[in-house]
Design an enzyme around this catalytic site. Sequence first.
Site, PDB file in Angstrom:
ATOM      1  N   HIS A  28      68.857  34.401  47.792  1.00  0.00           N
ATOM      2  CA  HIS A  28      67.700  33.484  47.848  1.00  0.00           C
ATOM      3  C   HIS A  28      66.493  33.998  47.057  1.00  0.00           C
ATOM      4  O   HIS A  28      65.902  35.000  47.433  1.00  0.00           O
ATOM      5  CB  HIS A  28      67.285  33.273  49.302  1.00  0.00           C
ATOM      6  N   SER A  80      69.872  32.395  42.747  1.00  0.00           N
ATOM      7  CA  SER A  80      69.765  32.173  44.178  1.00  0.00           C
ATOM      8  C   SER A  80      71.161  31.917  44.730  1.00  0.00           C
ATOM      9  O   SER A  80      72.080  31.597  43.979  1.00  0.00           O
ATOM     10  CB  SER A  80      68.860  30.970  44.466  1.00  0.00           C
ATOM     11  N   SER A 100      67.011  27.199  48.411  1.00  0.00           N
ATOM     12  CA  SER A 100      66.240  28.311  48.966  1.00  0.00           C
ATOM     13  C   SER A 100      65.255  28.960  47.992  1.00  0.00           C
ATOM     14  O   SER A 100      64.416  29.752  48.401  1.00  0.00           O
ATOM     15  CB  SER A 100      67.205  29.382  49.487  1.00  0.00           C
ATOM     16  N   ASP A 128      74.927  37.636  48.484  1.00  0.00           N
ATOM     17  CA  ASP A 128      74.542  37.072  49.783  1.00  0.00           C
ATOM     18  C   ASP A 128      75.405  35.836  50.012  1.00  0.00           C
ATOM     19  O   ASP A 128      75.148  34.785  49.444  1.00  0.00           O
ATOM     20  CB  ASP A 128      73.051  36.720  49.769  1.00  0.00           C
ATOM     21  N   GLU A 131      74.990  40.905  51.809  1.00  0.00           N
ATOM     22  CA  GLU A 131      73.855  40.700  52.712  1.00  0.00           C
ATOM     23  C   GLU A 131      74.206  40.079  54.057  1.00  0.00           C
ATOM     24  O   GLU A 131      73.600  40.365  55.065  1.00  0.00           O
ATOM     25  CB  GLU A 131      72.841  39.770  52.003  1.00  0.00           C
ATOM     26  N   ASN A 167      75.057  43.710  56.032  1.00  0.00           N
ATOM     27  CA  ASN A 167      74.788  42.851  57.188  1.00  0.00           C
ATOM     28  C   ASN A 167      74.907  43.603  58.504  1.00  0.00           C
ATOM     29  O   ASN A 167      74.154  43.372  59.430  1.00  0.00           O
ATOM     30  CB  ASN A 167      75.766  41.680  57.206  1.00  0.00           C
ATOM     31  N   LYS A 195      69.667  45.463  59.935  1.00  0.00           N
ATOM     32  CA  LYS A 195      69.803  44.149  59.321  1.00  0.00           C
ATOM     33  C   LYS A 195      70.175  43.132  60.410  1.00  0.00           C
ATOM     34  O   LYS A 195      69.372  42.336  60.845  1.00  0.00           O
ATOM     35  CB  LYS A 195      70.849  44.181  58.192  1.00  0.00           C
ATOM     36  N   ASP A 233      66.951  40.986  61.163  1.00  0.00           N
ATOM     37  CA  ASP A 233      66.849  39.815  60.296  1.00  0.00           C
ATOM     38  C   ASP A 233      67.489  38.598  60.990  1.00  0.00           C
ATOM     39  O   ASP A 233      66.844  37.551  61.192  1.00  0.00           O
ATOM     40  CB  ASP A 233      67.558  40.209  59.001  1.00  0.00           C
ATOM     41  N   ASN A 234      68.745  38.745  61.408  1.00  0.00           N
ATOM     42  CA  ASN A 234      69.467  37.618  62.004  1.00  0.00           C
ATOM     43  C   ASN A 234      68.788  37.138  63.287  1.00  0.00           C
ATOM     44  O   ASN A 234      68.694  35.941  63.545  1.00  0.00           O
ATOM     45  CB  ASN A 234      70.912  38.019  62.327  1.00  0.00           C
ATOM     46  N   CYS A 281      65.348  34.710  62.498  1.00  0.00           N
ATOM     47  CA  CYS A 281      65.593  33.315  62.885  1.00  0.00           C
ATOM     48  C   CYS A 281      64.655  32.861  64.002  1.00  0.00           C
ATOM     49  O   CYS A 281      64.272  31.699  64.050  1.00  0.00           O
ATOM     50  CB  CYS A 281      67.042  33.135  63.318  1.00  0.00           C
ATOM     51  N   HIS A 286      74.947  30.108  57.047  1.00  0.00           N
ATOM     52  CA  HIS A 286      74.894  30.267  55.593  1.00  0.00           C
ATOM     53  C   HIS A 286      75.422  29.057  54.812  1.00  0.00           C
ATOM     54  O   HIS A 286      74.809  28.610  53.858  1.00  0.00           O
ATOM     55  CB  HIS A 286      75.650  31.523  55.168  1.00  0.00           C
ATOM     56  N   HIS A 338      62.882  33.827  56.268  1.00  0.00           N
ATOM     57  CA  HIS A 338      62.403  34.882  57.156  1.00  0.00           C
ATOM     58  C   HIS A 338      61.149  35.535  56.589  1.00  0.00           C
ATOM     59  O   HIS A 338      61.001  35.629  55.375  1.00  0.00           O
ATOM     60  CB  HIS A 338      63.495  35.929  57.355  1.00  0.00           C
ATOM     61  N   SER A 340      65.970  44.448  56.013  1.00  0.00           N
ATOM     62  CA  SER A 340      67.227  44.072  55.378  1.00  0.00           C
ATOM     63  C   SER A 340      67.308  44.617  53.963  1.00  0.00           C
ATOM     64  O   SER A 340      68.313  45.206  53.551  1.00  0.00           O
ATOM     65  CB  SER A 340      67.357  42.549  55.334  1.00  0.00           C
ATOM     66  N   GLN A 370      69.556  47.178  51.460  1.00  0.00           N
ATOM     67  CA  GLN A 370      70.141  46.826  50.154  1.00  0.00           C
ATOM     68  C   GLN A 370      69.834  47.902  49.119  1.00  0.00           C
ATOM     69  O   GLN A 370      70.711  48.345  48.367  1.00  0.00           O
ATOM     70  CB  GLN A 370      69.585  45.474  49.656  1.00  0.00           C
TER      71      GLN A 370
END
Lengths: 485, 485, 485, 485
Positions: free
Chosen positions: A62, A85, A90, A139, A205, A230, A235, A239-240, A244, A350, A404, A412, A416
């Site tokens: 993204h 992306s 996104s 990703d 990701e 991930n 992460k 992140d998740n 969210c 996703h 996010h 996250s 990476q």
Amino acid sequence: MALLVETTTSGREYKVKDMSQADFGRLEIELAEVEMPGLMSSRAEFGPSQPFKGAKITGSLHMTIQTAVLIETLTALGAEVRWCSCNIFSTQDHAAAAIARDSAAVFAWKGETLQEYWWCSERALDWGPSGGPDLIVDDGGDVTLLIHEGLKAEKLFEKDGTLPDPSSTDNAEMQIVYTIIRDGLKTDPKRYHKMKDRIVGVSEETTTGVKRLYQMQANGSLLFPAINVNDSVTKSKFDNLYGCRHSLPDGLMRATDVMIAGKIAVVCGYGDVGKGCAAALKQGGARVVVTEIDPICALQALMEGLQVLTLADVVSEADIFVTTTGNKDIIMVSDMKKMKNNAIVCNIGHFDNEIDMHGLETYPGVKRITIKPQTDRWVFPENNSGIIVLAEGRLMNLGCATGHPSFVMSCSFTNQVIAQIELWKEKTSGKYEKKVYVLPKHLDEKVASLHLNQLGAKLTKLSKDQADYISVPVEGPYKPAHYRY
Amino acid sequence: MALLVETTTSGREYKVKDMSQADFGRLEIELAEVEMPGLMSSRAEFGPSQPFKGAKITGSLHMTIQTAVLIETLTALGAEVRWCSCNIFSTQDHAAAAIARDSAAVFAWKGETLQEYWWCSERALDWGPSGGPDLIVDDGGDVTLLIHEGLKAEKLFEKDGTLPDPSSTDNAEMQIVYTIIRDGLKTDPKRYHKMKDRIVGVSEETTTGVKRLYQMQANGSLLFPAINVNDSVTKSKFDNLYGCRHSLPDGLMRATDVMIAGKIAVVCGYGDVGKGCAAALKQGGARVVVTEIDPICALQALMEGLQVLTLADVVSEADIFVTTTGNKDIIMVSDMKKMKNNAIVCNIGHFDNEIDMHGLETYPGVKRITIKPQTDRWVFPENNSGIIVLAEGRLMNLGCATGHPSFVMSCSFTNQVIAQIELWKEKTSGKYEKKVYVLPKHLDEKVASLHLNQLGAKLTKLSKDQADYISVPVEGPYKPAHYRY
Amino acid sequence: MALLVETTTSGREYKVKDMSQADFGRLEIELAEVEMPGLMSSRAEFGPSQPFKGAKITGSLHMTIQTAVLIETLTALGAEVRWCSCNIFSTQDHAAAAIARDSAAVFAWKGETLQEYWWCSERALDWGPSGGPDLIVDDGGDVTLLIHEGLKAEKLFEKDGTLPDPSSTDNAEMQIVYTIIRDGLKTDPKRYHKMKDRIVGVSEETTTGVKRLYQMQANGSLLFPAINVNDSVTKSKFDNLYGCRHSLPDGLMRATDVMIAGKIAVVCGYGDVGKGCAAALKQGGARVVVTEIDPICALQALMEGLQVLTLADVVSEADIFVTTTGNKDIIMVSDMKKMKNNAIVCNIGHFDNEIDMHGLETYPGVKRITIKPQTDRWVFPENNSGIIVLAEGRLMNLGCATGHPSFVMSCSFTNQVIAQIELWKEKTSGKYEKKVYVLPKHLDEKVASLHLNQLGAKLTKLSKDQADYISVPVEGPYKPAHYRY
Amino acid sequence: MALLVETTTSGREYKVKDMSQADFGRLEIELAEVEMPGLMSSRAEFGPSQPFKGAKITGSLHMTIQTAVLIETLTALGAEVRWCSCNIFSTQDHAAAAIARDSAAVFAWKGETLQEYWWCSERALDWGPSGGPDLIVDDGGDVTLLIHEGLKAEKLFEKDGTLPDPSSTDNAEMQIVYTIIRDGLKTDPKRYHKMKDRIVGVSEETTTGVKRLYQMQANGSLLFPAINVNDSVTKSKFDNLYGCRHSLPDGLMRATDVMIAGKIAVVCGYGDVGKGCAAALKQGGARVVVTEIDPICALQALMEGLQVLTLADVVSEADIFVTTTGNKDIIMVSDMKKMKNNAIVCNIGHFDNEIDMHGLETYPGVKRITIKPQTDRWVFPENNSGIIVLAEGRLMNLGCATGHPSFVMSCSFTNQVIAQIELWKEKTSGKYEKKVYVLPKHLDEKVASLHLNQLGAKLTKLSKDQADYISVPVEGPYKPAHYRY
């Protein structure tokens, strides 16, 4: 928009929506930098030694403001970067413009067609005659898929001249992939061979892409080492979950302005993403119903006071539906027909196959009224009752809002950066085979520790005596591998 | 934008940003109608009898999608309406366009100057030679203020020719008010006399405006009856509380995309608005510090696990500051100078004097960087450290987002409709003196009951025996006047 | 236990369960003092001037550790005190013992019969030949009722020798009241006349008692001034709400050890008490369903994500039922029969008529199995399915646990102290008529402010300029009377 | 209490506090059975086949009502059982009595001395001449430790007659262990040899015991297979988290009646137990500060709005301190000296070395005032300021309340039953080596699914197509091993 690659005055290729938004993008990138201590620390720690010197990195992720800070961290560490992306909705066009102008070759804009999407992916992989990429940031795994499918096709073509046949599948997206590969074969039948030989590895990701990698590992088709970013704790459990929790209501509000309090909200799936979504909706005053296939996750939902039912049980009384499963066929057009007028249907997983958009689009007599981009009211002919679908069933938090927030993406993306450094550093050591790896726990803990200071936290230090008592090193890692956090 | 009144093909006056957004506005109005059962029920119940037949209503209240549904409820009940916004940033231009095109005379756009703002207010009051308005819907009391100041000036002018002197005040806004009145005096020295004679009453929406009304009642200067809509339970305990709980994070997210989790957030004031803001920030994962002058509200904050400190205690470590006090001089430029880099400063109270914008703007060497409209970074010269100010210190939820969602505004606005009906119905009965009134409890309960069905609620019915036991009528009202909910 | 008054070595009368628990009671009283800053501040502020010198106070209020600190505050200020409990299960025997030994005449024990209960109430009112009381502290209004009924009976008896007839009512408790009065008439037919003449006023603690007082005020039968302590903000918005949020789960856990998470809990009534109960259950992980008659309270519940249904809708699927209404006949035996096996039924409202205990006890073939005191399993003969009833349908938080914690009771009881001081100070001034009064807001704010320091809070001070702007004195009160908090 | 084994009329050995409480225990066991669907389902599923026929099981696990249901599940499946508690304060005497009378040999009472504790452990292992046990259920690993230490001593003794020397350690508990073993050697120098040869395996309940097992596995000293029940998801993510969320406030309330709202609470450690404790305190209205050594857990705390500091930062201002670390020396007497008067200090971790009780007890001039059993006020001589220590620094939820509620223990104990069945079934197959194992995921999911129905949940079923898409079997398991929930 004609699909022509453009070139900056400095000679870098790009294709973005509007280069005049670069200044705006730069301002937001500067704000984000302050919120991304992990990435900024990485620049400070690794910048001087230029660990990516000579590395060509292709990223498919993204193209947002946060990703811009990631890209410029990679370039600050010496890499050359091309980017696209991984979702048609996104991209933040001002972020794309700033990066294209200042730092890396970008091929991305908000609202690509699928055709354009894969064109961009191909461009991101196209390092010209000198070859590349060396490393992949992926990703969802689309770029990795393209390379694997490309190589497969080249081998077949090499063998007997067979060309990929787009009509062999009814998956619209795979038709495009096959077409692209077919057309490429005519130009350079060794393109993906060369790529495969050169690529040191990929860092992936997200859950969906990781699932694909494990499938390829299982059937032995994985072409290069992969690091599963991930499943770093910093992460998936941040992140998740917290990402969210933040971006789901953000997307709902920007798209529909609907009051969350008092509503019945159905969250399909209670994994990390579902947990974050359910928490946000509950806190916003909704009554949340969870659907689950996994009895453990279902029991977790119950312990949080959420009701666990099947979609059929609540489809006609709920107000908001969110899919978070990573699976497909979660909400079908037959479900949508039963919903209340103006029920909101969206997906934060996703891929866009959680919601049966094809069924909806092809429903006889259905009428689509676009309230604004990414917010459509679909009206069924039978009862003149409509539902509101966000981001055409795609990632609603990136399609309808800005995804996010920077702070959690810093976690996250620091993973990476560390994964990319690790792959590149070990490129010749043989440390990594053609398998899927997770970052070691001490690096996971390091990512977390880079984010504490900014929030005013003070860690307690173990004494040697205490460390011995619980059998861990004073400086960590502090938990066994199976620890669940 | 030249300040010229335009006219629709049907002859209605207006001044809006962009009439081409009317279709988009209409679509969003239609969505909002589904979320505003109180207003739609009012149309169904009262529409046939046209209670506002002959009534000319001037409204000064944020020209949003929700207000559009209010306006069209008033017109559906027979009223003729002219409208302006009560805040320079709160207009939603597509809502204004749709109403201007279809229903009422609108003078409002997002991003008015103060000069333009008062021009719009004057236009909303200007019913031309046939005279008007009969009724006022006010929010914050600016239109009521204009009439009261206008009449005062006309009386002085009548007496000895004195004209209002804008230079007599250093309040920038009052200078404009005096100028407008002075200029008006030259044209029609009896304008506000006539208005006062005709006006049946005002219904006031918000705490700030109500405070002004009670002050006027106390000193005997109130010119017409006023209904305090703000203190209907279904207004202040819903709109102020749950509305802000929704729209504060919405504004923060749209303006800054900042992650709320992990941050230290300071909420100045813990009234209904502050309670909603603090709840939202806490639920979003922030650590909330409250500042309060009132020991009772302070103790409530403590019981919710919030820390109660003074601004000075936390000014240099907090990340987000929100003023909700309805008072002035809450965050001064001297405070802002002590804040962390990129601390976010915003106000969700009605007027923009909670934050010392004047002090900030005139701080020597300060630099303003507009990230995007309503989001400015102000950099102090001493340390090159910046703060982010939302909506120029004005109502951030309306300036940076779309304000409160439809459902909760349906509660507030149904009170407005009922108040207006009541004033108009009793216009000659003498029931209402030049005082401030609150709607009777049975109407308050009625507003609530109109909103239950949509959320799937079922009320329990009292038996006669039970009703007698607690000394209330079976059909309500169920609580004594002093009950606090 | 024979109903004989006992006497301490110092000559003070009492009747408690076990005087040997006095030391234990004293230790807990000392702990409670640290948690009751309002009462301890009152001792420090008013102790030296002995405002209650000469005052005889009768109290009827749960004889707990917290009440012990209240009683010793009254005696520290110069009062002589006699006390009984206002609920047959709420006495903490160690508290009663400590007070009886050290400070005041106490007639109370946990597990009184109704007969004993009223005997205790009579003893608390019996100040012997020198007469009394001067002041009443009441909770639920039983002592006030006794005096009013007593006087009524004396007047009838005086007129024509009529004696109260216990058989004239089928209310078991009123039968006892009539019997007591009848028996008393034979000894002293002017007892209540003398009492009425002497009593300066009553301060009433709770919603239920206040309701009775307003009914007497309305029909003109109130015999002396009353201060409604319940409706001090620092009482009803703290004790009722935060007290129950604490003590409801405490009672559930001590009585049943049941896991709250995952359960469906029904809260009947969503006033302050119901709000506290619902919050506690929701936070504990239950799914909460609210029943309400009042649409406003129902809408509040919805905004908090709670479901609003009727009892009939959920009676057969819920696990926990709590009545909080202050009304009667909320859960009938016909409802209980439909419940799941081992559903828990309890009442946190003042009187035991919210749950149809009579219907349960007289249900043909029903079997009562006492698990432990205040925890009974009742088994219906038809299906051998049982329900668990707490505290025999009476105040479960006092019957099964220890009631509200000290800190919040310090707020309530500081209001009591202030109310008693006020009544006594104004006993001859005529300031208070035979009406119901609420304490002025500045005293309410004072009560709150006495509790801030202990929690580390720092109040912000208004400047004169700010105070003027919002039209309040710098030192408060800060809110209009109608403000709802 | 003389340490003499008693015998029931049926000839079963026992030693409990008060056999007359057996009826009360039985009633509560019957209530618990309704709340423990996993155990009751196990009885229904496995009972007929009597899988434990011939198995002798020794258990060392808190002898509570819930454990009683576990024991009777084991006996219902054919086992013979001997039991002791794993904590000196955790036994519920009525549960012990009921089991001793009806089902198994129990050696346990609330308030054992350490000497008595180890005597009980020895008795539980003592199956007499016919030998035993075959299986161990352990919690914290004390019985496992005894066997390992015993065997070690027997080997040394065998070699050269060396006897264990209690004076070789200053750990009071190990001194007792050595003494017991030494005394046992004189009677039967092959006792632990025989035991080791016979034991099929152990299933371990908790983090602390599991840690010991992994240490033994690592250094090769583990004598038999072990199943780590703690790390079943349905154990550690439920019992540790939701169990503590329930039982921490329960323990605080029963011990101190303190109001949680408004307090500053410090939770040392933010693992599953700490997460549950922090959630409970936050929900109760406390302001929670977390101390952590692990940056990942610290960042989780921050994301939930909790402050992360060191103990030193808050020791003098906090009101409640809870240790949850599983480590030692968390709160030292030097910390306690700095605390506020009547600060509450307690431990919910398995062992009592988190709080420096030894330092406190031996502090010169310190005074201990026992308010009631398990609630002590310790007063320091310097400032006459006291702190309140719960359960003498041991497991406060079991010492001061009744531990975790039945429903969540049903999850944990169903894992125990399944683990014991697995060990016994595979006793000769060689499937399990002398290592530590976790139950396979499909059994973990099964445990969860046994608890859904009771809470009214309905699972969604995967279609074959969906299962294939995410590469899982339709019937599960649904997640990879590394999934964190």
